[in-house]
Design a protein around this motif. Structure first.
Motif, mmCIF file in Angstrom:
data_model
loop_
_atom_site.group_PDB
_atom_site.id
_atom_site.type_symbol
_atom_site.label_atom_id
_atom_site.label_comp_id
_atom_site.label_asym_id
_atom_site.label_seq_id
_atom_site.Cartn_x
_atom_site.Cartn_y
_atom_site.Cartn_z
ATOM 1 N N UNK A 21 -24.930 10.190 -66.075
ATOM 2 C CA UNK A 21 -23.649 9.754 -66.634
ATOM 3 C C UNK A 21 -23.885 9.383 -68.091
ATOM 4 N N UNK A 22 -22.913 9.648 -68.919
ATOM 5 C CA UNK A 22 -23.037 9.279 -70.321
ATOM 6 C C UNK A 22 -22.940 10.485 -71.234
ATOM 7 N N UNK A 23 -23.350 10.271 -72.497
ATOM 8 C CA UNK A 23 -23.209 11.319 -73.497
ATOM 9 C C UNK A 23 -24.359 11.274 -74.484
ATOM 10 N N UNK A 24 -24.710 12.441 -74.986
ATOM 11 C CA UNK A 24 -25.615 12.565 -76.124
ATOM 12 C C UNK A 24 -24.784 13.203 -77.221
ATOM 13 N N UNK A 25 -24.579 12.470 -78.309
ATOM 14 C CA UNK A 25 -23.754 12.961 -79.415
ATOM 15 C C UNK A 25 -24.587 12.901 -80.692
ATOM 16 N N UNK A 26 -24.574 14.002 -81.429
ATOM 17 C CA UNK A 26 -25.333 14.109 -82.677
ATOM 18 C C UNK A 26 -26.843 14.026 -82.443
ATOM 19 N N UNK A 27 -27.322 14.445 -81.284
ATOM 20 C CA UNK A 27 -28.756 14.449 -80.995
ATOM 21 C C UNK A 27 -29.435 15.621 -81.676
ATOM 22 N N UNK A 47 -31.360 18.189 -67.306
ATOM 23 C CA UNK A 47 -30.154 18.423 -66.498
ATOM 24 C C UNK A 47 -29.015 17.595 -67.083
ATOM 25 N N UNK A 48 -27.874 18.229 -67.264
ATOM 26 C CA UNK A 48 -26.646 17.553 -67.654
ATOM 27 C C UNK A 48 -25.695 17.643 -66.463
ATOM 28 N N UNK A 49 -25.436 16.513 -65.790
ATOM 29 C CA UNK A 49 -24.614 16.534 -64.578
ATOM 30 C C UNK A 49 -23.129 16.590 -64.915
ATOM 31 N N UNK A 50 -22.308 16.638 -63.888
ATOM 32 C CA UNK A 50 -20.865 16.842 -64.039
ATOM 33 C C UNK A 50 -20.185 15.767 -64.900
ATOM 34 N N UNK A 51 -20.758 14.582 -64.972
ATOM 35 C CA UNK A 51 -20.164 13.518 -65.787
ATOM 36 C C UNK A 51 -20.807 13.411 -67.169
ATOM 37 N N UNK A 52 -21.727 14.310 -67.498
ATOM 38 C CA UNK A 52 -22.424 14.248 -68.782
ATOM 39 C C UNK A 52 -21.749 15.067 -69.861
ATOM 40 N N UNK A 53 -21.925 14.622 -71.108
ATOM 41 C CA UNK A 53 -21.398 15.330 -72.276
ATOM 42 C C UNK A 53 -22.508 15.432 -73.309
ATOM 43 N N UNK A 54 -22.770 16.645 -73.767
ATOM 44 C CA UNK A 54 -23.696 16.886 -74.869
ATOM 45 C C UNK A 54 -22.867 17.505 -75.982
ATOM 46 N N UNK A 55 -22.800 16.822 -77.123
ATOM 47 C CA UNK A 55 -21.881 17.252 -78.173
ATOM 48 C C UNK A 55 -22.538 17.181 -79.545
ATOM 49 N N UNK A 56 -22.330 18.246 -80.332
ATOM 50 C CA UNK A 56 -22.815 18.323 -81.708
ATOM 51 C C UNK A 56 -24.314 18.048 -81.812
ATOM 52 N N UNK A 80 -20.868 20.907 -72.637
ATOM 53 C CA UNK A 80 -21.654 21.101 -73.852
ATOM 54 C C UNK A 80 -20.716 21.712 -74.868
ATOM 55 N N UNK A 81 -20.601 21.082 -76.038
ATOM 56 C CA UNK A 81 -19.728 21.656 -77.067
ATOM 57 C C UNK A 81 -20.274 21.357 -78.455
ATOM 58 N N UNK A 82 -20.087 22.324 -79.334
ATOM 59 C CA UNK A 82 -20.481 22.161 -80.722
ATOM 60 C C UNK A 82 -21.980 22.054 -80.948
ATOM 61 N N UNK A 83 -22.790 22.615 -80.058
ATOM 62 C CA UNK A 83 -24.249 22.504 -80.163
ATOM 63 C C UNK A 83 -24.847 23.778 -80.760
ATOM 64 N N UNK A 84 -26.011 23.631 -81.360
ATOM 65 C CA UNK A 84 -26.737 24.745 -81.958
ATOM 66 C C UNK A 84 -28.134 24.823 -81.367
ATOM 67 N N UNK A 85 -28.522 26.030 -80.936
ATOM 68 C CA UNK A 85 -29.869 26.268 -80.449
ATOM 69 C C UNK A 85 -30.533 27.269 -81.386
#
Length: 87
Positions: A21-27, A47-56, A80-85
């Motif tokens: 649960x939670x978010x990683x933003x600007x990581x 793993x990013x579960x159903x309640x997780x957000x990875x952004x930018x 997952x949105x706005x991420x760069x690999x």
């Protein structure tokens, strides 16, 4: 270098291993992740579960694993949105 639990050999990420649960933003992770013979390996999250957000977020290193390996997330069930690999 990311170290992995030698017993489970699962869930390694450059920022978080298992995000329940939670978010990683600007990581940002520019380091390498070397987890051969391990599963769920991600540049930002193993793993990013159903309640997780990875952004930018951004990953720019090299990544090695066995199953479920990804530049941003090894497995994603959330957002997952706005991420760069760049791996």
């Amino acid at each position: 270098m990311i170290l992995l639990d030698s017993v489970t050999k699962k869930y390694a990420g450059g920022v978080v291993g298992f995000m329940a649960i939670g978010a990683v933003i600007e990581g940002k992770n520019l380091g390498n992740i070397d987890c051969l013979n391990a599963d769920y390996i991600g540049g930002i999250a193993g793993v990013n579960t159903i309640t997780g957000v990875i952004e930018n977020c951004m990953f720019g290193g090299k990544i090695y694993g066995t199953h479920f390996v990804g530049g941003i997330a090894g497995e994603n069930r959330g957002v997952i949105r706005g991420c760069i690999n760049e791996a």
